[in-house]
Write an enzyme that holds these catalytic residues in place. Structure first.
Site, PDB file in Angstrom:
ATOM      1  N   TRP A 136      -1.001  64.847  17.031  1.00 45.14           N
ATOM      2  CA  TRP A 136      -2.009  66.057  17.635  1.00 45.14           C
ATOM      3  C   TRP A 136      -3.542  65.735  17.214  1.00 45.14           C
ATOM      4  O   TRP A 136      -4.145  66.474  17.466  1.00 45.14           O
ATOM      5  CB  TRP A 136      -1.524  67.396  17.239  1.00 45.14           C
ATOM      6  CG  TRP A 136      -1.563  67.558  15.534  1.00 45.14           C
ATOM      7  CD1 TRP A 136      -2.627  68.346  15.140  1.00 45.14           C
ATOM      8  CD2 TRP A 136      -0.879  67.368  14.725  1.00 45.14           C
ATOM      9  NE1 TRP A 136      -2.443  68.483  13.597  1.00 45.14           N
ATOM     10  CE2 TRP A 136      -1.340  67.803  13.273  1.00 45.14           C
ATOM     11  CE3 TRP A 136       0.473  66.501  14.552  1.00 45.14           C
ATOM     12  CZ2 TRP A 136      -0.653  67.357  12.170  1.00 45.14           C
ATOM     13  CZ3 TRP A 136       1.138  66.138  13.415  1.00 45.14           C
ATOM     14  CH2 TRP A 136       0.641  66.703  11.962  1.00 45.14           C
ATOM     15  N   HIS A 169       7.194  57.761   8.794  1.00 43.82           N
ATOM     16  CA  HIS A 169       5.877  58.600   9.249  1.00 43.82           C
ATOM     17  C   HIS A 169       4.712  58.053   8.320  1.00 43.82           C
ATOM     18  O   HIS A 169       3.606  57.581   8.815  1.00 43.82           O
ATOM     19  CB  HIS A 169       6.095  60.035   8.868  1.00 43.82           C
ATOM     20  CG  HIS A 169       4.765  60.887   9.242  1.00 43.82           C
ATOM     21  ND1 HIS A 169       4.835  61.851  10.349  1.00 43.82           N
ATOM     22  CD2 HIS A 169       3.961  61.083   8.223  1.00 43.82           C
ATOM     23  CE1 HIS A 169       3.695  62.352  10.007  1.00 43.82           C
ATOM     24  NE2 HIS A 169       3.031  62.022   8.923  1.00 43.82           N
ATOM     25  N   GLU A 170       4.640  57.967   6.920  1.00 46.07           N
ATOM     26  CA  GLU A 170       3.963  57.439   6.071  1.00 46.07           C
ATOM     27  C   GLU A 170       3.492  55.913   6.462  1.00 46.07           C
ATOM     28  O   GLU A 170       2.362  55.684   6.211  1.00 46.07           O
ATOM     29  CB  GLU A 170       4.192  57.626   4.622  1.00 46.07           C
ATOM     30  CG  GLU A 170       4.656  59.324   4.152  1.00 46.07           C
ATOM     31  CD  GLU A 170       3.473  60.071   4.678  1.00 46.07           C
ATOM     32  OE1 GLU A 170       2.515  59.883   4.838  1.00 46.07           O
ATOM     33  OE2 GLU A 170       4.053  61.391   4.709  1.00 46.07           O
ATOM     34  N   ASP A 172      13.687  65.285  10.355  1.00 49.90           N
ATOM     35  CA  ASP A 172      14.164  63.873  10.265  1.00 49.90           C
ATOM     36  C   ASP A 172      14.948  63.640  11.555  1.00 49.90           C
ATOM     37  O   ASP A 172      14.843  62.685  12.179  1.00 49.90           O
ATOM     38  CB  ASP A 172      14.738  63.404   8.991  1.00 49.90           C
ATOM     39  CG  ASP A 172      13.663  63.125   7.875  1.00 49.90           C
ATOM     40  OD1 ASP A 172      12.574  63.277   8.002  1.00 49.90           O
ATOM     41  OD2 ASP A 172      14.200  62.437   6.824  1.00 49.90           O
ATOM     42  N   HIS A 220      -1.889  61.304  13.088  1.00 53.45           N
ATOM     43  CA  HIS A 220      -0.848  62.318  13.584  1.00 53.45           C
ATOM     44  C   HIS A 220      -1.138  62.533  15.211  1.00 53.45           C
ATOM     45  O   HIS A 220      -2.208  62.446  15.952  1.00 53.45           O
ATOM     46  CB  HIS A 220      -1.223  63.689  12.908  1.00 53.45           C
ATOM     47  CG  HIS A 220      -0.831  63.665  11.264  1.00 53.45           C
ATOM     48  ND1 HIS A 220      -1.591  64.314  10.548  1.00 53.45           N
ATOM     49  CD2 HIS A 220       0.212  63.386  10.881  1.00 53.45           C
ATOM     50  CE1 HIS A 220      -0.659  64.310   9.446  1.00 53.45           C
ATOM     51  NE2 HIS A 220       0.215  63.720   9.598  1.00 53.45           N
ATOM     52  N   THR A 229       0.502  58.547  24.224  1.00 54.11           N
ATOM     53  CA  THR A 229       1.211  59.785  23.726  1.00 54.11           C
ATOM     54  C   THR A 229       0.383  60.851  24.112  1.00 54.11           C
ATOM     55  O   THR A 229      -0.732  60.878  24.615  1.00 54.11           O
ATOM     56  CB  THR A 229       0.934  59.830  22.079  1.00 54.11           C
ATOM     57  OG1 THR A 229      -0.577  59.625  21.855  1.00 54.11           O
ATOM     58  CG2 THR A 229       1.533  58.915  21.296  1.00 54.11           C
TER      59      THR A 229
HETATM   60  N1  ARG Z   1       3.690  65.876   5.877  1.00 55.43           N
HETATM   61  C1  ARG Z   1       3.602  64.710   5.914  1.00 55.43           C
HETATM   62  C2  ARG Z   1       2.479  63.876   6.184  1.00 55.43           C
HETATM   63  O1  ARG Z   1       1.590  64.397   6.867  1.00 55.43           O
HETATM   64  C3  ARG Z   1       4.974  64.001   5.991  1.00 55.43           C
HETATM   65  C4  ARG Z   1       5.996  64.602   7.254  1.00 55.43           C
HETATM   66  C5  ARG Z   1       7.125  63.707   7.256  1.00 55.43           C
HETATM   67  N2  ARG Z   1       8.149  64.661   8.260  1.00 55.43           N
HETATM   68  C6  ARG Z   1       9.379  64.330   8.275  1.00 55.43           C
HETATM   69  N3  ARG Z   1      10.162  64.760   8.854  1.00 55.43           N
HETATM   70  N4  ARG Z   1       9.989  63.680   7.214  1.00 55.43           N
HETATM   71  O2  ARG Z   1       2.174  62.546   5.905  1.00 55.43           O
HETATM   72 ZN    ZN Z   2       1.225  62.679   8.156  1.00 58.61          ZN
HETATM   73 CA    CA Z   3      -2.489  60.424  22.761  1.00 59.98          CA
END
Ligand code: ARG
Ligand code: ZN
Ligand code: CA
Length: 274
Positions: A195, A183-184, A244, A193, A208
């Site tokens: 949303w 994700h990062e 995850d 993101h 998406t």
């Molecule tokens: N909250 C973090 C972000 O916005 C990461 C979220 C990661 N989610 C996970 N299921 N590992 O960057």
């Molecule tokens: Zn994020």
């Molecule tokens: Ca979209």
């Protein structure tokens, strides 16, 4: 960062425009795979926080599986999303070095102190040609955070909480499959993101669906958006906030955005040099 550096908004807007053009003109890089050297910076107080080389290897492996769509759960992609699922994204991660530092700090804020030796952290290694990851205990239950393209090289990279890093050792369920880094790194390659960080917001990706907000846990499929048209949400996308085990795909549109940063003139072209 925008508050501290008003010019950043302008730089990110220019990158948005560049990204749109690069995608439209097909100004992608030629077929070659982009190999990203990774520097892992470990800040530890307790022994378990001093993540082992083996734990680091599990994280690199997850990144490569997820970006190549060879992750074992990729085939759980619902049929309505199979036509937009990314497939193999030609980016690979290769561990370059590990830098370790014992610290007296029990936790770290989201203020980039872990990236600054003057504040007890570790300065990044070659941030214009290598992706730096910091592994440390983040305060407040944060799993990780990233810097978008366009930011200061001195703070460039991704930060992962020690309990959300890799798949063994200090990694803890339900964030023990290495997806926080996936994700990062998505953010680091300019993904927003899903949303759009607003109610039914825009992630600048055409394939998406609109999400009214983030999803947590493991939503039952199909989970419907409350946005106009009530589309089925892509809760299994890496850029949502699900567990995850419940995120396992990027889309082709997200791949285009990520690859655009490596194009000539793009904000991470320095990583695409031979
Ligand atoms: N909250 C973090 C972000 O916005 C990461 C979220 C990661 N989610 C996970 N299921 N590992 O960057
Ligand atoms: Zn994020
Ligand atoms: Ca979209």
């Amino acid at each position: 960062q925008m508050a501290a550096d008003p010019a950043l908004r302008q730089r990110m807007q220019a990158i948005e425009e560049f990204t749109r053009n690069a995608i439209q003109n097909g100004r992608m890089l030629a077929n070659g795979t982009i190999e990203i050297p990774v520097v892992v910076n470990v800040l530890w107080k307790t022994q378990v926080q001093n993540v082992s080389d083996a734990q680091i290897a599990t994280q690199i492996e997850v990144l490569n599986k997820d970006f190549s769509a060879t992750n074992s759960d990729y085939n759980q992609t619902p049929s309505i999303f199979q036509s937009v699922a990314s497939g193999d994204i030609p980016v690979r991660f290769v561990l370059y070095s590990v830098v370790r530092k014992k610290t007296k700090k029990s936790s770290w804020q989201l203020n980039d102190a872990m990236k600054k030796s003057q504040q007890g952290g570790i300065d990044p290694t070659n941030p214009t040609t290598m992706m730096n990851m910091w592994v440390c205990n983040l305060a407040g239950g944060y799993l990780g955070y990233a810097q978008f393209p366009g930011g200061d090289p001195a703070t460039d990279g991704v930060v992962i909480d020690d309990n959300a890093f890799g798949t063994i050792g200090s990694a803890q369920a339900p964030f023990n499959l290495g997806r926080t880094a996936t994700h990062e790194v998505g953010h680091w390659l300019n993904l927003r993101h899903i949303w759009g960080d607003a109610t039914c917001g825009n992630d600048f990706v055409g394939d998406t669906p609109l999400h009214n907000t983030y999803n947590f846990g493991c939503p039952t499929y199909p989970h419907y958006s409350t946005c106009s048209g009530t589309p089925v949400e892509m809760t299994m996308n890496y850029m949502d906030y699900t567990d995850d085990a419940c995120m396992f795909m990027f889309t082709a549109g997200q791949e285009n955005r990520m690859m655009a940063v490596f194009a000539p003139g793009g904000p991470r072209n320095s990583f695409a040099q031979p």
